[in-house]
Design a protein around this motif. Structure first.
Motif, PDB file in Angstrom:
ATOM      1  N   GLY A 261      22.136  39.585  34.639  1.00 18.40           N
ATOM      2  CA  GLY A 261      21.742  40.305  35.839  1.00 18.40           C
ATOM      3  C   GLY A 261      20.312  40.813  35.757  1.00 18.40           C
TER       4      GLY A 261
ATOM      5  N   VAL B 150      24.277  42.836  38.170  1.00 22.80           N
ATOM      6  CA  VAL B 150      22.855  42.685  38.480  1.00 22.80           C
ATOM      7  C   VAL B 150      22.213  44.059  38.669  1.00 22.80           C
ATOM      8  CG1 VAL B 150      21.193  41.725  40.102  1.00 22.80           C
ATOM      9  CG2 VAL B 150      23.260  40.429  39.514  1.00 22.80           C
TER      10      VAL B 150
ATOM     11  N   GLN C 241      17.931  39.532  33.865  1.00 24.11           N
ATOM     12  CA  GLN C 241      17.058  38.368  33.922  1.00 24.11           C
ATOM     13  C   GLN C 241      17.009  37.763  35.319  1.00 24.11           C
ATOM     14  OE1 GLN C 241      15.397  39.045  30.929  1.00 24.11           O
ATOM     15  NE2 GLN C 241      15.031  36.875  31.237  1.00 24.11           N
ATOM     16  N   LEU C 242      18.123  37.820  36.039  1.00 18.60           N
ATOM     17  CA  LEU C 242      18.133  37.298  37.402  1.00 18.60           C
ATOM     18  C   LEU C 242      17.148  38.068  38.280  1.00 18.60           C
ATOM     19  CD1 LEU C 242      19.361  35.390  39.504  1.00 18.60           C
ATOM     20  CD2 LEU C 242      21.168  37.077  39.869  1.00 18.60           C
ATOM     21  N   ALA C 243      17.138  39.392  38.157  1.00 19.82           N
ATOM     22  CA  ALA C 243      16.183  40.201  38.914  1.00 19.82           C
ATOM     23  C   ALA C 243      14.749  39.859  38.509  1.00 19.82           C
ATOM     24  CB  ALA C 243      16.459  41.684  38.682  1.00 19.82           C
TER      25      ALA C 243
ATOM     26  N   GLU D 162      22.671  46.327  35.254  1.00 19.63           N
ATOM     27  CA  GLU D 162      21.761  45.950  34.178  1.00 19.63           C
ATOM     28  C   GLU D 162      20.332  46.340  34.502  1.00 19.63           C
ATOM     29  OE1 GLU D 162      24.368  42.097  32.641  1.00 19.63           O
ATOM     30  OE2 GLU D 162      22.300  41.837  33.325  1.00 19.63           O
ATOM     31  N   THR D 163      19.963  46.238  35.772  1.00 22.11           N
ATOM     32  CA  THR D 163      18.614  46.657  36.161  1.00 22.11           C
ATOM     33  C   THR D 163      18.450  48.167  36.038  1.00 22.11           C
ATOM     34  OG1 THR D 163      18.523  44.797  37.712  1.00 22.11           O
ATOM     35  CG2 THR D 163      16.894  46.532  37.986  1.00 22.11           C
TER      36      THR D 163
ATOM     37  N   THR E 264      25.873  40.208  29.246  1.00 18.59           N
ATOM     38  CA  THR E 264      26.637  40.388  30.480  1.00 18.59           C
ATOM     39  C   THR E 264      28.129  40.347  30.210  1.00 18.59           C
ATOM     40  OG1 THR E 264      24.849  39.437  31.792  1.00 18.59           O
ATOM     41  CG2 THR E 264      27.040  39.442  32.780  1.00 18.59           C
TER      42      THR E 264
ATOM     43  N   VAL F  64      16.778  30.922  38.295  1.00 16.42           N
ATOM     44  CA  VAL F  64      17.750  31.549  39.199  1.00 16.42           C
ATOM     45  C   VAL F  64      18.918  30.604  39.456  1.00 16.42           C
ATOM     46  CG1 VAL F  64      18.102  32.392  41.551  1.00 16.42           C
ATOM     47  CG2 VAL F  64      16.050  33.051  40.283  1.00 16.42           C
TER      48      VAL F  64
END
Length: 363
Positions: free
Chosen positions: A317, A305, A319-321, A308-309, A123, A332
């Motif tokens: 981002g 987020v 990994q957060l999704a 990156e998705t 990131t 989270v």
């Protein structure tokens, strides 16, 4: 006639205390105050994140409630301490993060700190690349728009700035992929590097995790070219979002500087308009850019987020999704707290740089 007795005392006589500067405290006091303001900011954000995560219940039930029998679920909840009062869990969590312990992820049983270290550099790399794109787009085009104020280049560039800011990041990313990856085949569709180059870069002795930096350190120019090719589309998709803000900001401030008396004096002496813009109006216009840059870092991290998705760029981002889908609220929580700390520290650094450049910035 005023006599010596009637004359007002002055500072040289020592009868009155010296007047304080209108600029307020010195730079040292400003830095100290700004530094200590970081802690209440982080504390408030950590508190909000903790209680918002607990609104849905305990993290074990949220992540594994439909996959474990009631007895095993109750045992896991008790083992993790989530059956205790929320306020007790809160103060325990504050004590843990004060020592750098963010717990373990529920879905894959990883240390949250290890996960943050592994994916945080990706990131950071994306944010650096995007910021470079934003500066390369916003500053030169903003100067061009100011130079041709109220003419057709200015109108086109203002429309371009609005378009950059208003276009959703994921939509811009999809368009870039369709044009430059699918239709033209010029750039990779997704990822940070080809698998072979990724393995070579991660197997280096003490890698930084920033692929282009590791490629330069190792002297692997082939890997560097591959990494940069993968970085172009994500950086452009995210960088244009901030570049539109910088363009409008530079344009406004350069136009304001061009109306100053010293610029008018240079114009009356026959100094060319190009030289006035690039030499006299350019540097003063950068001070607001530096001030706003801290806010744009937060915008970049928020846009990371979606970026990156879209490009399967495996950073925080992405990994957060993933953890939101898995309802792993421990992971989270750790990611959001880290992003909050990064934003707070970035704003502190930007404030100090702005104070060094502009002596008027004081308390």
């Amino acid at each position: 006639m005023t006599t010596l007795i009637d004359a007002p005392p002055n500072e040289q006589d020592g009868l009155l205390p010296p007047k304080k500067s209108r600029s307020g405290g010195g730079l040292g006091a400003y830095i100290v105050v700004r530094f200590f303001l970081i802690f209440p900011t982080i504390f408030i954000l950590v508190t909000l994140v903790f209680f918002l995560m607990r609104i849905t219940g305990d993290p074990i039930t949220a992540a594994l409630g439909d996959r474990l029998p009631p007895e095993a679920l109750a045992a896991r909840i008790h083992e993790a301490g989530y059956d205790r009062p929320v306020i007790v869990q809160y103060f325990e969590y504050l004590g843990q993060i004060a020592t750098g312990n963010f717990g373990r992820t529920i879905s894959d049983n990883l240390l949250v700190t290890d996960m943050l270290a592994s994916y945080g550099t990706a990131t950071l790399e994306l944010a650096i690349n995007s910021l470079v794109v934003a500066l390369l787009v916003g500053i030169p085009l903003g100067m061009v728009a100011a130079r041709h104020r109220d003419k057709w280049p200015d109108a086109v560039l203002r429309f371009f700035a609005i378009l950059c800011y208003a276009t959703p990041v994921f939509f811009a990313g999809l368009l870039l992929k369709l044009v430059f990856s699918v239709a033209l085949g010029w750039l990779p569709v997704a990822g940070r590097a080809n698998s072979a180059d990724e393995i070579a870069l991660t197997s280096l002795v003490s890698p930084t995790g920033i692929y282009w930096l590791d490629a330069i350190r190792s002297g692997n120019m082939a890997a560097l070219g591959d990494v940069m090719a993968h970085a172009v589309l994500p950086a452009v998709a995210l960088g244009l979002l901030t570049g539109g803000v910088f363009l409008r900001l530079v344009r406004t401030n350069v136009i304001g500087t061009l109306s100053k008396d010293y610029v008018e004096a240079g114009r009356s002496r026959g100094v060319s308009e190009f030289r006035l813009v690039t030499k006299h109006a350019y540097k003063p216009a950068l001070i607001p850019i530096i001030t706003v840059m801290g806010l744009q870092i937060a915008l970049l991290l928020g846009g990371a987020v979606l970026t990156e998705t879209t490009f399967e760029w495996k950073g925080l981002g992405f990994q957060l999704a993933h953890y939101l889908t898995a309802r792993d609220f421990v992971a989270v929580q750790g990611i959001v707290v880290l992003l909050a700390v990064i934003v707070a520290l970035t704003n502190f650094i930007v404030d100090i740089v702005a104070a060094l450049i502009d002596p008027r910035v004081r308390y």
